[in-house]
Write a protein that holds these residues in place. Sequence first.
Motif, PDB file in Angstrom:
ATOM      1  N   ASN A 143      53.640 -21.855 107.544  1.00 16.43           N
ATOM      2  CA  ASN A 143      54.241 -23.143 107.207  1.00 16.43           C
ATOM      3  C   ASN A 143      53.122 -24.081 106.784  1.00 16.43           C
ATOM      4  O   ASN A 143      52.293 -24.474 107.601  1.00 16.43           O
ATOM      5  N   LEU A 144      53.105 -24.446 105.490  1.00 18.50           N
ATOM      6  CA  LEU A 144      52.028 -25.280 104.979  1.00 18.50           C
ATOM      7  C   LEU A 144      52.414 -26.757 104.845  1.00 18.50           C
ATOM      8  O   LEU A 144      51.627 -27.560 104.363  1.00 18.50           O
ATOM      9  N   ARG A 145      53.600 -27.098 105.283  1.00 21.54           N
ATOM     10  CA  ARG A 145      54.042 -28.484 105.163  1.00 21.54           C
ATOM     11  C   ARG A 145      53.130 -29.409 105.969  1.00 21.54           C
ATOM     12  O   ARG A 145      52.771 -29.111 107.114  1.00 21.54           O
ATOM     13  N   ASN A 146      52.764 -30.537 105.345  1.00 23.81           N
ATOM     14  CA  ASN A 146      51.894 -31.528 105.984  1.00 23.81           C
ATOM     15  C   ASN A 146      50.590 -30.920 106.485  1.00 23.81           C
ATOM     16  O   ASN A 146      50.091 -31.278 107.552  1.00 23.81           O
ATOM     17  N   THR A 147      50.057 -29.993 105.692  1.00 20.53           N
ATOM     18  CA  THR A 147      48.792 -29.349 106.039  1.00 20.53           C
ATOM     19  C   THR A 147      47.777 -29.597 104.936  1.00 20.53           C
ATOM     20  O   THR A 147      48.048 -29.321 103.761  1.00 20.53           O
ATOM     21  N   GLY A 148      46.628 -30.112 105.301  1.00 24.82           N
ATOM     22  CA  GLY A 148      45.580 -30.387 104.326  1.00 24.82           C
ATOM     23  C   GLY A 148      44.497 -29.327 104.356  1.00 24.82           C
ATOM     24  O   GLY A 148      44.248 -28.695 105.389  1.00 24.82           O
ATOM     25  N   LEU A 149      43.869 -29.128 103.219  1.00 29.64           N
ATOM     26  CA  LEU A 149      42.708 -28.244 103.098  1.00 29.64           C
ATOM     27  C   LEU A 149      41.522 -29.135 102.768  1.00 29.64           C
ATOM     28  O   LEU A 149      41.507 -29.813 101.733  1.00 29.64           O
ATOM     29  N   VAL A 150      40.518 -29.146 103.640  1.00 34.42           N
ATOM     30  CA  VAL A 150      39.366 -30.040 103.523  1.00 34.42           C
ATOM     31  C   VAL A 150      38.119 -29.207 103.236  1.00 34.42           C
ATOM     32  O   VAL A 150      37.762 -28.322 104.019  1.00 34.42           O
ATOM     33  N   LEU A 151      37.451 -29.509 102.107  1.00 39.79           N
ATOM     34  CA  LEU A 151      36.340 -28.690 101.646  1.00 39.79           C
ATOM     35  C   LEU A 151      35.031 -29.474 101.644  1.00 39.79           C
ATOM     36  O   LEU A 151      34.881 -30.465 100.925  1.00 39.79           O
ATOM     37  N   GLU A 152      34.083 -29.006 102.435  1.00 32.65           N
ATOM     38  CA  GLU A 152      32.753 -29.612 102.482  1.00 32.65           C
ATOM     39  C   GLU A 152      31.989 -29.266 101.203  1.00 32.65           C
ATOM     40  O   GLU A 152      32.315 -28.315 100.504  1.00 32.65           O
ATOM     41  N   GLY A 153      30.935 -30.029 100.918  1.00 34.03           N
ATOM     42  CA  GLY A 153      30.071 -29.735  99.783  1.00 34.03           C
ATOM     43  C   GLY A 153      28.906 -28.861 100.211  1.00 34.03           C
ATOM     44  O   GLY A 153      29.095 -27.820 100.827  1.00 34.03           O
ATOM     45  N   GLY A 154      27.683 -29.303  99.873  1.00 35.34           N
ATOM     46  CA  GLY A 154      26.516 -28.527 100.284  1.00 35.34           C
ATOM     47  C   GLY A 154      25.750 -27.902  99.136  1.00 35.34           C
ATOM     48  O   GLY A 154      24.986 -26.961  99.347  1.00 35.34           O
ATOM     49  N   GLY A 155      25.953 -28.401  97.905  1.00 36.24           N
ATOM     50  CA  GLY A 155      25.244 -27.818  96.773  1.00 36.24           C
ATOM     51  C   GLY A 155      25.629 -26.357  96.591  1.00 36.24           C
ATOM     52  O   GLY A 155      26.802 -25.993  96.715  1.00 36.24           O
ATOM     53  N   GLY A 213      43.774 -28.702 117.261  1.00 38.65           N
ATOM     54  CA  GLY A 213      44.370 -29.605 116.281  1.00 38.65           C
ATOM     55  C   GLY A 213      44.020 -29.281 114.844  1.00 38.65           C
ATOM     56  O   GLY A 213      44.737 -29.683 113.925  1.00 38.65           O
ATOM     57  N   ILE A 214      42.904 -28.598 114.646  1.00 40.92           N
ATOM     58  CA  ILE A 214      42.489 -28.197 113.306  1.00 40.92           C
ATOM     59  C   ILE A 214      42.047 -26.737 113.355  1.00 40.92           C
ATOM     60  O   ILE A 214      41.826 -26.169 114.434  1.00 40.92           O
ATOM     61  N   PHE A 215      41.934 -26.130 112.168  1.00 40.96           N
ATOM     62  CA  PHE A 215      41.408 -24.768 112.088  1.00 40.96           C
ATOM     63  C   PHE A 215      40.201 -24.793 111.161  1.00 40.96           C
ATOM     64  O   PHE A 215      40.274 -25.346 110.059  1.00 40.96           O
ATOM     65  N   VAL A 216      39.111 -24.216 111.612  1.00 41.91           N
ATOM     66  CA  VAL A 216      37.862 -24.276 110.852  1.00 41.91           C
ATOM     67  C   VAL A 216      37.405 -22.882 110.452  1.00 41.91           C
ATOM     68  O   VAL A 216      37.329 -21.975 111.289  1.00 41.91           O
ATOM     69  N   TYR A 252      38.017 -12.265 108.182  1.00 41.96           N
ATOM     70  CA  TYR A 252      37.769 -12.183 109.617  1.00 41.96           C
ATOM     71  C   TYR A 252      38.636 -13.185 110.391  1.00 41.96           C
ATOM     72  O   TYR A 252      39.109 -12.903 111.491  1.00 41.96           O
ATOM     73  N   CYS A 253      38.859 -14.360 109.790  1.00 43.07           N
ATOM     74  CA  CYS A 253      39.596 -15.444 110.457  1.00 43.07           C
ATOM     75  C   CYS A 253      41.102 -15.368 110.266  1.00 43.07           C
ATOM     76  O   CYS A 253      41.836 -16.224 110.791  1.00 43.07           O
ATOM     77  N   GLN A 254      41.587 -14.381 109.517  1.00 46.94           N
ATOM     78  CA  GLN A 254      42.985 -14.427 109.087  1.00 46.94           C
ATOM     79  C   GLN A 254      43.989 -14.461 110.235  1.00 46.94           C
ATOM     80  O   GLN A 254      44.988 -15.188 110.169  1.00 46.94           O
ATOM     81  N   GLU A 255      43.739 -13.729 111.284  1.00 41.57           N
ATOM     82  CA  GLU A 255      44.699 -13.714 112.396  1.00 41.57           C
ATOM     83  C   GLU A 255      44.827 -15.107 113.019  1.00 41.57           C
ATOM     84  O   GLU A 255      45.939 -15.608 113.243  1.00 41.57           O
ATOM     85  N   GLY A 256      43.689 -15.743 113.280  1.00 42.35           N
ATOM     86  CA  GLY A 256      43.726 -17.082 113.844  1.00 42.35           C
ATOM     87  C   GLY A 256      44.306 -18.094 112.875  1.00 42.35           C
ATOM     88  O   GLY A 256      45.040 -18.984 113.283  1.00 42.35           O
ATOM     89  N   LEU A 257      43.993 -17.931 111.596  1.00 42.00           N
ATOM     90  CA  LEU A 257      44.514 -18.852 110.569  1.00 42.00           C
ATOM     91  C   LEU A 257      46.034 -18.754 110.485  1.00 42.00           C
ATOM     92  O   LEU A 257      46.736 -19.776 110.494  1.00 42.00           O
ATOM     93  N   PHE A 258      46.549 -17.533 110.392  1.00 38.26           N
ATOM     94  CA  PHE A 258      47.998 -17.348 110.282  1.00 38.26           C
ATOM     95  C   PHE A 258      48.718 -17.851 111.526  1.00 38.26           C
ATOM     96  O   PHE A 258      49.807 -18.399 111.447  1.00 38.26           O
ATOM     97  N   SER A 259      48.091 -17.661 112.695  1.00 40.35           N
ATOM     98  CA  SER A 259      48.684 -18.160 113.924  1.00 40.35           C
ATOM     99  C   SER A 259      48.755 -19.686 113.912  1.00 40.35           C
ATOM    100  O   SER A 259      49.766 -20.286 114.300  1.00 40.35           O
TER     101      SER A 259
END
Length: 287
Positions: free
Chosen positions: A3-15, A241-244, A276-283
């Motif tokens: 469920n992606l409703r009201n979910t943001g994707l935040v992308l850091e920079g770093g060159g 509260g967030i997933f990193v 590697y993170c997919q299980e935690g992300l999907f959860s």
Amino acid sequence: MINLRNTGLVLEGGGFRGIYTSGVLHWFMERGICFPYVIGISMGACNAASYVSRQAGRNRIVNIEFVHDPRYMSLRRLLVRGELFGMDFIFGTIPRELVPFDFKTFFENDQVCVTVVTDCITGEPVYYEKRDIGDGYMKLLQASSTLPFVGKPVPLDGRLFMDGGLADSVPLAKSIRDGNGRNVLVLTRPKGYRKKRSPLVNGIARLRYRSLPGVWKTMAFRAERYNAAMNDIDRREAEGGIFVIRPREPVRAGRIDRNKNRLVDAYDQGYEDAEYCQEGLFSYLAG
């Protein structure tokens, strides 16, 4: 079910460390994971653009295949003109001719795409949604990606802008203010990384940008703001509260790097860490 409703994707920079994020987003696109809201700074903003235009792998080509092209990066240009990167080539020739950017899909896509820049006079972060800027979008990406000391301020919308990361390194707060109760962050440093303050660099910045107080003032306190942001992110992550998604091992590519092997490794590292993170992300996304 995701469920992606009201979910943001935040992308850091770093060159060039942002090549790591390019790999993460490639993994997302292969699986049809399209967040309705995306916000990025600097290289993170460039990654966001190709993600919203649905061009998996585009940033790999742009930032690896051209890295030895003097039109892309040149020490001579830095010495003569004060610019390490050929911005007209990167944000003009490449997206319009050599590796075409899909402007049509980008603007017709209903995903919100926010780019962060820093006002060179006030030092405030300024947030532009893609529809705010229209035909000036590539100039906006250029501004967000213009690093101090190796680039010149970019005039846009009657103001001067530089690297969005100066004022807002990880724009999680903006995503939350825009109504996203859940957020997925892609960072380019391992857990526990903190910046160190450099009085020497800050002093040089004050001299170099004495007529642009927003630049040197943001640089003077950037380490403190970044570290406070990381402390907040760690707390929110621990609370669920967030997933990193972040590198499990330090990314070998540097902020400015011309070594193709390191850049390819960073891209692959991002793809593999997303897997590697997919299980935690999907959860998290099913909650």
